[in-house]
Design a protein around this motif. Structure first.
Motif, PDB file in Angstrom:
ATOM      1  N   MET A   1       6.928  -2.365  15.368  1.00 33.19           N
ATOM      2  CA  MET A   1       7.454  -1.026  15.082  1.00 33.19           C
ATOM      3  C   MET A   1       7.474  -0.747  13.585  1.00 33.19           C
ATOM      4  SD  MET A   1       8.412   1.389  17.072  1.00 33.19           S
ATOM      5  CE  MET A   1       9.156   3.007  16.869  1.00 33.19           C
ATOM      6  N   SER A   2       7.751  -1.767  12.799  1.00 34.46           N
ATOM      7  CA  SER A   2       7.776  -1.613  11.349  1.00 34.46           C
ATOM      8  C   SER A   2       6.385  -1.291  10.812  1.00 34.46           C
ATOM      9  CB  SER A   2       8.316  -2.889  10.697  1.00 34.46           C
ATOM     10  OG  SER A   2       7.505  -3.988  11.016  1.00 34.46           O
ATOM     11  N   PHE A   3       5.354  -1.829  11.462  1.00 37.52           N
ATOM     12  CA  PHE A   3       3.973  -1.555  11.042  1.00 37.52           C
ATOM     13  C   PHE A   3       3.640  -0.077  11.228  1.00 37.52           C
ATOM     14  CE2 PHE A   3      -0.569  -1.238  12.192  1.00 37.52           C
ATOM     15  CZ  PHE A   3      -1.116  -1.639  10.980  1.00 37.52           C
ATOM     16  N   ILE A   4       4.075   0.476  12.372  1.00 35.86           N
ATOM     17  CA  ILE A   4       3.845   1.895  12.651  1.00 35.86           C
ATOM     18  C   ILE A   4       4.583   2.758  11.625  1.00 35.86           C
ATOM     19  CG2 ILE A   4       4.143   3.762  14.324  1.00 35.86           C
ATOM     20  CD1 ILE A   4       2.067   1.720  15.155  1.00 35.86           C
ATOM     21  N   ASN A   5       5.819   2.398  11.317  1.00 37.91           N
ATOM     22  CA  ASN A   5       6.602   3.146  10.332  1.00 37.91           C
ATOM     23  C   ASN A   5       5.983   3.075   8.938  1.00 37.91           C
ATOM     24  OD1 ASN A   5       8.568   3.948  12.182  1.00 37.91           O
ATOM     25  ND2 ASN A   5       9.795   2.095  11.868  1.00 37.91           N
ATOM     26  N   THR A   6       5.438   1.896   8.626  1.00 33.87           N
ATOM     27  CA  THR A   6       4.760   1.733   7.330  1.00 33.87           C
ATOM     28  C   THR A   6       3.565   2.661   7.226  1.00 33.87           C
ATOM     29  OG1 THR A   6       5.442  -0.592   7.211  1.00 33.87           O
ATOM     30  CG2 THR A   6       3.619   0.100   5.796  1.00 33.87           C
ATOM     31  N   LEU A   7       2.799   2.743   8.322  1.00 29.87           N
ATOM     32  CA  LEU A   7       1.631   3.643   8.344  1.00 29.87           C
ATOM     33  C   LEU A   7       2.057   5.097   8.212  1.00 29.87           C
ATOM     34  CD1 LEU A   7      -0.658   2.101  11.126  1.00 29.87           C
ATOM     35  CD2 LEU A   7      -1.010   2.061   8.654  1.00 29.87           C
ATOM     36  N   LYS A   8       3.144   5.457   8.896  1.00 27.20           N
ATOM     37  CA  LYS A   8       3.651   6.825   8.816  1.00 27.20           C
ATOM     38  C   LYS A   8       4.075   7.175   7.396  1.00 27.20           C
ATOM     39  CE  LYS A   8       5.350   7.399  13.566  1.00 27.20           C
ATOM     40  NZ  LYS A   8       6.564   7.588  14.408  1.00 27.20           N
ATOM     41  N   ASN A   9       4.776   6.246   6.752  1.00 28.09           N
ATOM     42  CA  ASN A   9       5.237   6.478   5.372  1.00 28.09           C
ATOM     43  C   ASN A   9       4.064   6.585   4.407  1.00 28.09           C
ATOM     44  OD1 ASN A   9       7.975   6.503   6.018  1.00 28.09           O
ATOM     45  ND2 ASN A   9       8.163   4.275   5.808  1.00 28.09           N
ATOM     46  N   LYS A  10       3.045   5.748   4.607  1.00 31.71           N
ATOM     47  CA  LYS A  10       1.859   5.785   3.754  1.00 31.71           C
ATOM     48  C   LYS A  10       1.131   7.121   3.907  1.00 31.71           C
ATOM     49  CE  LYS A  10       0.682   0.935   2.965  1.00 31.71           C
ATOM     50  NZ  LYS A  10       0.640   1.085   1.495  1.00 31.71           N
ATOM     51  N   TYR A  11       1.098   7.591   5.156  1.00 31.12           N
ATOM     52  CA  TYR A  11       0.431   8.876   5.410  1.00 31.12           C
ATOM     53  C   TYR A  11       1.211  10.026   4.769  1.00 31.12           C
ATOM     54  CZ  TYR A  11      -1.675  12.809   7.857  1.00 31.12           C
ATOM     55  OH  TYR A  11      -2.302  13.990   8.150  1.00 31.12           O
ATOM     56  N   LYS A  12       2.527  10.024   4.925  1.00 33.26           N
ATOM     57  CA  LYS A  12       3.361  11.093   4.393  1.00 33.26           C
ATOM     58  C   LYS A  12       3.341  11.136   2.867  1.00 33.26           C
ATOM     59  CE  LYS A  12       6.639  11.385   8.255  1.00 33.26           C
ATOM     60  NZ  LYS A  12       8.049  11.159   8.690  1.00 33.26           N
ATOM     61  N   THR A  13       3.354   9.960   2.253  1.00 33.52           N
ATOM     62  CA  THR A  13       3.424   9.889   0.790  1.00 33.52           C
ATOM     63  C   THR A  13       2.045   9.849   0.128  1.00 33.52           C
ATOM     64  OG1 THR A  13       3.584   7.463   0.890  1.00 33.52           O
ATOM     65  CG2 THR A  13       5.651   8.712   0.852  1.00 33.52           C
ATOM     66  N   GLY A  14       0.995   9.745   0.931  1.00 38.23           N
ATOM     67  CA  GLY A  14      -0.362   9.645   0.387  1.00 38.23           C
ATOM     68  C   GLY A  14      -0.890  10.970  -0.127  1.00 38.23           C
ATOM     69  N   THR A  15      -1.931  10.911  -0.931  1.00 38.24           N
ATOM     70  CA  THR A  15      -2.610  12.117  -1.418  1.00 38.24           C
ATOM     71  C   THR A  15      -3.412  12.724  -0.274  1.00 38.24           C
ATOM     72  OG1 THR A  15      -4.613  10.926  -2.076  1.00 38.24           O
ATOM     73  CG2 THR A  15      -2.828  11.075  -3.698  1.00 38.24           C
ATOM     74  N   ILE A  16      -3.922  13.915  -0.487  1.00 33.51           N
ATOM     75  CA  ILE A  16      -4.713  14.580   0.546  1.00 33.51           C
ATOM     76  C   ILE A  16      -5.975  13.774   0.858  1.00 33.51           C
ATOM     77  CG2 ILE A  16      -5.993  16.028  -1.087  1.00 33.51           C
ATOM     78  CD1 ILE A  16      -4.804  16.952   2.488  1.00 33.51           C
ATOM     79  N   ILE A  17      -6.513  13.076  -0.127  1.00 36.46           N
ATOM     80  CA  ILE A  17      -7.699  12.238   0.090  1.00 36.46           C
ATOM     81  C   ILE A  17      -7.347  11.082   1.014  1.00 36.46           C
ATOM     82  CG2 ILE A  17      -9.423  10.762  -1.013  1.00 36.46           C
ATOM     83  CD1 ILE A  17      -9.745  13.783  -1.582  1.00 36.46           C
ATOM     84  N   GLU A  18      -6.227  10.450   0.766  1.00 36.88           N
ATOM     85  CA  GLU A  18      -5.793   9.335   1.622  1.00 36.88           C
ATOM     86  C   GLU A  18      -5.500   9.823   3.038  1.00 36.88           C
ATOM     87  OE1 GLU A  18      -2.538   8.000  -0.739  1.00 36.88           O
ATOM     88  OE2 GLU A  18      -3.738   6.582  -1.896  1.00 36.88           O
ATOM     89  N   LYS A  19      -4.906  10.998   3.147  1.00 38.81           N
ATOM     90  CA  LYS A  19      -4.612  11.557   4.467  1.00 38.81           C
ATOM     91  C   LYS A  19      -5.899  11.847   5.244  1.00 38.81           C
ATOM     92  CE  LYS A  19      -0.096  13.528   3.334  1.00 38.81           C
ATOM     93  NZ  LYS A  19       0.707  14.740   3.081  1.00 38.81           N
ATOM     94  N   LEU A  20      -6.900  12.352   4.560  1.00 35.93           N
ATOM     95  CA  LEU A  20      -8.187  12.606   5.208  1.00 35.93           C
ATOM     96  C   LEU A  20      -8.824  11.304   5.679  1.00 35.93           C
ATOM     97  CD1 LEU A  20      -9.731  15.341   2.869  1.00 35.93           C
ATOM     98  CD2 LEU A  20      -9.092  15.634   5.275  1.00 35.93           C
ATOM     99  N   ILE A  21      -8.695  10.263   4.875  1.00 34.67           N
ATOM    100  CA  ILE A  21      -9.238   8.950   5.258  1.00 34.67           C
ATOM    101  C   ILE A  21      -8.508   8.406   6.479  1.00 34.67           C
ATOM    102  CG2 ILE A  21      -9.474   6.536   4.537  1.00 34.67           C
ATOM    103  CD1 ILE A  21      -9.975   7.605   1.684  1.00 34.67           C
ATOM    104  N   TYR A  22      -7.169   8.459   6.474  1.00 34.09           N
ATOM    105  CA  TYR A  22      -6.383   7.998   7.625  1.00 34.09           C
ATOM    106  C   TYR A  22      -6.745   8.767   8.886  1.00 34.09           C
ATOM    107  CZ  TYR A  22      -3.310   5.634   4.232  1.00 34.09           C
ATOM    108  OH  TYR A  22      -2.805   4.824   3.238  1.00 34.09           O
TER     109      TYR A  22
END
Length: 284
Positions: free
Chosen positions: A1-22
């Motif tokens: 569950m922590s892995f999923i939350n980590t991914l969510k946080n990375k997506y939320k705090t990431g730049t638009i480029i990182e979000k497009l990659i995800y």
């Protein structure tokens, strides 16, 4: 569950480029999962790819018009995905150092749109593709828009490439475009046309922005702009103005003389000409 939350946080705090990659990676994993399950049931084609890829056939395209954008988030295989995402990461992060994240998303989406349109038009216009049915997937058109956009903005910017040394951005852009031009008659001709469509958008947008026309609508309006007729300028003559003022003063003096005559002798003492003059002046 922590892995999923980590991914969510990375997506939320990431730049638009990182979000497009995800997002691209997530969609690829989803299509891969669907392919495995459909394969177990002997399914012929992944329904997700079928519904969101861009067809070169106009009739098929009209049944799913959203595919002109959605194809830019699908990839044919893992190598295709990795190559595009690595390019997007390096070029995209450089892009957002000079442009906004909103503009980066605009380049990606509208670059994909331009690429899709050029793909459909080319496949239905050139005799080389007659009778051939193809579909288009991949983020390359959007990435091309970002790449050519930043190369147009700062063509002399240099990056260091291992074993090669420093190379200017416009040299890389020229090589990028050269591969696409050569590929127009290759096995991935449709992809090359879409890349060139995205590149065209990136170039046009930056050219407009450099002229302080940053509104996206100017990109489209430049193709359909109607030539305006020059305004007709009326030049007023200074001599004519002076003449009008002079005549007005003369008339006023004449009116004053007639009124003075009426006050002393009465209206009946006026001549016919004086009466007509006074009548005309009263109607003005």
């Amino acid at each position: 569950m922590s892995f999923i939350n980590t991914l969510k946080n990375k997506y939320k705090t990431g730049t638009i480029i990182e979000k497009l990659i995800y997002l691209n990676i997530a969609i690829f994993l989803l299509t891969l999962l669907i392919t495995v399950f459909q394969g177990l049931y002997k399914g012929e084609q992944n329904f997700l790819v079928e519904w969101f890829s861009l067809d070169n056939n106009l009739d098929a395209f009209l049944t799913k018009p959203w595919s002109i954008i959605s194809y830019g988030f699908l990839h044919a295989d893992f190598i295709h995905l990795i190559f595009n995402m690595i390019t997007l990461y390096f070029i995209g992060n450089l892009f957002i150092q000079y442009f906004t994240e909103k503009q980066a998303l605009t380049f990606y989406i509208l670059g994909t749109l331009f690429g899709g349109f050029l793909y459909v038009i080319s496949q239905n216009y050139f005799p080389l593709f007659e009778g051939i049915n193809t579909t288009l997937v991949g983020a390359s058109a959007g990435i091309s828009a970002i790449f050519i956009g930043i190369a147009t903005y700062m063509p002399h910017y240099q990056i260091k490439i291992r074993f090669i040394g420093f190379i200017k951005f416009w040299h890389l852009a020229a090589i990028w475009l050269a591969f696409d031009v050569v590929g127009l008659i290759g096995t991935n001709a449709g992809g090359s046309f879409s890349h060139l469509g995205g590149s065209l958008f990136g170039y046009l947008y930056v050219q407009q922005a450099s002229n302080k026309k940053t509104n996206i609508s100017t990109i489209f309006s430049s193709f359909f702009k109607r030539k305006e007729k020059p305004l007709k300028t009326v030049h007023k003559s200074a001599k004519r103005k002076q003449k009008t003022v002079k005549n007005s003063n003369q008339n006023q003096e004449k009116i004053d003389v007639i009124l003075d005559k009426i006050s002393k002798s009465g209206y009946d003492t006026l001549t016919k000409t004086e009466k007509e003059f006074l009548f005309k002046q009263g109607k003005r």
